[in-house]
Motif scaffolding. Structure first.
Motif, short mmCIF file in Angstrom:
data_model
loop_
_atom_site.label_atom_id
_atom_site.label_comp_id
_atom_site.label_asym_id
_atom_site.label_seq_id
_atom_site.Cartn_x
_atom_site.Cartn_y
_atom_site.Cartn_z
N LEU A 68 0.83 -1.22 0.00
CA LEU A 68 0.00 0.00 0.00
C LEU A 68 0.86 1.27 0.00
CD1 LEU A 68 -2.72 1.41 -0.02
CD2 LEU A 68 -2.81 1.12 2.47
N PRO A 69 1.87 1.39 0.85
CA PRO A 69 2.69 2.61 0.78
C PRO A 69 3.38 2.78 -0.57
CG PRO A 69 3.09 1.45 2.84
CD PRO A 69 2.24 0.55 2.00
N ARG A 70 3.81 1.69 -1.17
CA ARG A 70 4.45 1.77 -2.49
C ARG A 70 3.44 2.19 -3.55
NH1 ARG A 70 7.14 -3.78 -3.07
NH2 ARG A 70 7.74 -3.00 -5.11
N PHE A 102 -5.77 -9.12 -5.91
CA PHE A 102 -4.67 -8.94 -6.86
C PHE A 102 -3.32 -8.74 -6.17
CE2 PHE A 102 -8.48 -6.97 -8.86
CZ PHE A 102 -8.68 -7.94 -9.83
N LYS A 103 -3.09 -9.29 -5.01
CA LYS A 103 -1.85 -9.05 -4.27
C LYS A 103 -0.61 -9.51 -5.03
CE LYS A 103 -3.84 -8.98 0.27
NZ LYS A 103 -4.78 -9.85 0.89
N ALA A 104 -0.68 -10.67 -5.65
CA ALA A 104 0.48 -11.18 -6.40
C ALA A 104 0.76 -10.27 -7.60
CB ALA A 104 0.24 -12.61 -6.86
N ARG A 105 -0.29 -9.88 -8.31
CA ARG A 105 -0.11 -8.98 -9.46
C ARG A 105 0.46 -7.65 -8.99
NH1 ARG A 105 -4.89 -6.96 -13.59
NH2 ARG A 105 -3.54 -5.74 -14.95
N ARG A 108 4.11 -7.91 -8.30
CA ARG A 108 4.85 -8.01 -9.57
C ARG A 108 4.96 -6.64 -10.24
NH1 ARG A 108 1.99 -11.81 -11.26
NH2 ARG A 108 0.59 -10.66 -12.62
N VAL A 109 3.85 -5.92 -10.33
CA VAL A 109 3.83 -4.61 -10.99
C VAL A 109 4.67 -3.60 -10.20
CG1 VAL A 109 2.32 -2.67 -11.60
CG2 VAL A 109 1.64 -4.99 -12.17
N LEU A 110 4.55 -3.62 -8.88
CA LEU A 110 5.32 -2.68 -8.07
C LEU A 110 6.82 -2.93 -8.17
CD1 LEU A 110 3.08 -2.38 -4.88
CD2 LEU A 110 3.50 -0.62 -6.61
N GLY A 111 7.20 -4.15 -8.51
CA GLY A 111 8.61 -4.46 -8.69
C GLY A 111 9.19 -3.93 -9.99
N ALA A 113 8.78 -0.63 -11.22
CA ALA A 113 8.74 0.84 -11.26
C ALA A 113 7.58 1.33 -12.13
CB ALA A 113 10.07 1.42 -11.74
N PRO A 114 6.35 1.06 -11.72
CA PRO A 114 5.18 1.36 -12.55
C PRO A 114 4.77 2.83 -12.55
CG PRO A 114 4.46 0.54 -10.46
CD PRO A 114 5.97 0.47 -10.45
N VAL A 115 3.90 3.13 -13.48
CA VAL A 115 3.22 4.42 -13.55
C VAL A 115 1.77 4.17 -13.13
CG1 VAL A 115 4.74 5.37 -15.31
CG2 VAL A 115 2.70 4.09 -15.98
N PRO A 116 1.05 5.20 -12.73
CA PRO A 116 -0.34 5.00 -12.30
C PRO A 116 -1.21 4.26 -13.31
CG PRO A 116 0.38 7.20 -11.70
CD PRO A 116 1.47 6.60 -12.54
N GLU A 117 -1.00 4.51 -14.59
CA GLU A 117 -1.83 3.86 -15.61
C GLU A 117 -1.69 2.34 -15.58
OE1 GLU A 117 0.36 6.43 -16.32
OE2 GLU A 117 -1.22 7.94 -16.29
N ALA A 118 -0.54 1.84 -15.15
CA ALA A 118 -0.31 0.39 -15.07
C ALA A 118 -0.94 -0.22 -13.84
CB ALA A 118 1.18 0.10 -15.08
N CYS A 119 -1.47 0.61 -12.95
CA CYS A 119 -2.03 0.12 -11.68
C CYS A 119 -3.54 0.27 -11.61
CB CYS A 119 -1.37 0.87 -10.52
SG CYS A 119 0.40 0.62 -10.43
N GLY A 120 -4.19 0.35 -12.77
CA GLY A 120 -5.64 0.49 -12.79
C GLY A 120 -6.38 -0.69 -12.20
#
Length: 134
Positions: A68-70, A102-105, A108-111, A113-120
């Motif tokens: 969550l903080p990330r 979606f915790k596993a996803r 993976r995505v946070l690992g 260096a995502p942008v907000p659009e990738a975290c929809g």
């Protein structure tokens, strides 16, 4: 002038009152635990209270402490913003994160260096976007 005897009686009275209150509280807890779940729900409804959300007390593997903080940082949300915005916003973010499918996803995505659009996919995305605009 208060005598030693008066002081002892007052202290004993306070102690007896505290013990009686503790005994009543323990008895109420035992009575609550012995109710079946449907009866507990009915009593909560009668009081205008919602069901106790057990996810608030479960261990979610640390997603609210790490992911969550990330995710907040990805959206540009300062850690203090939910506390400043209003009552319960931080708690709601944590509750949603705890129950997220979606915790596993997310990990993976946070690992990457995502942008907000990738975290929809994040159930908190709309709230985090709103907090970022705050």
């Amino acid at each position: 002038m208060t005598t030693l005897r008066d002081g002892i009686h007052a202290t004993a009275g306070r102690l007896a009152h505290s013990m009686a209150a503790a005994w009543r509280h323990l008895r109420e807890q035992q009575d609550w635990r012995h109710l079946d779940p449907d009866e507990r729900e009915a009593r909560l409804r009668d009081l205008g209270l919602a069901r106790l959300d057990l996810s608030l007390f479960s261990d979610d593997g640390g997603s609210t402490r790490t992911q969550l903080p990330r995710m907040m940082a990805v959206f540009g949300v300062d850690a203090m913003t939910p506390l400043v915005v209003g009552n319960g916003v931080k708690r709601d973010l944590e509750r949603v994160c705890t129950g997220c499918p979606f915790k596993a996803r997310c990990a993976r995505v946070l690992g990457e260096a995502p942008v907000p659009e990738a975290c929809g996919f994040c159930p908190n995305a709309a709230t985090l976007e709103a907090l970022a605009r705050h």
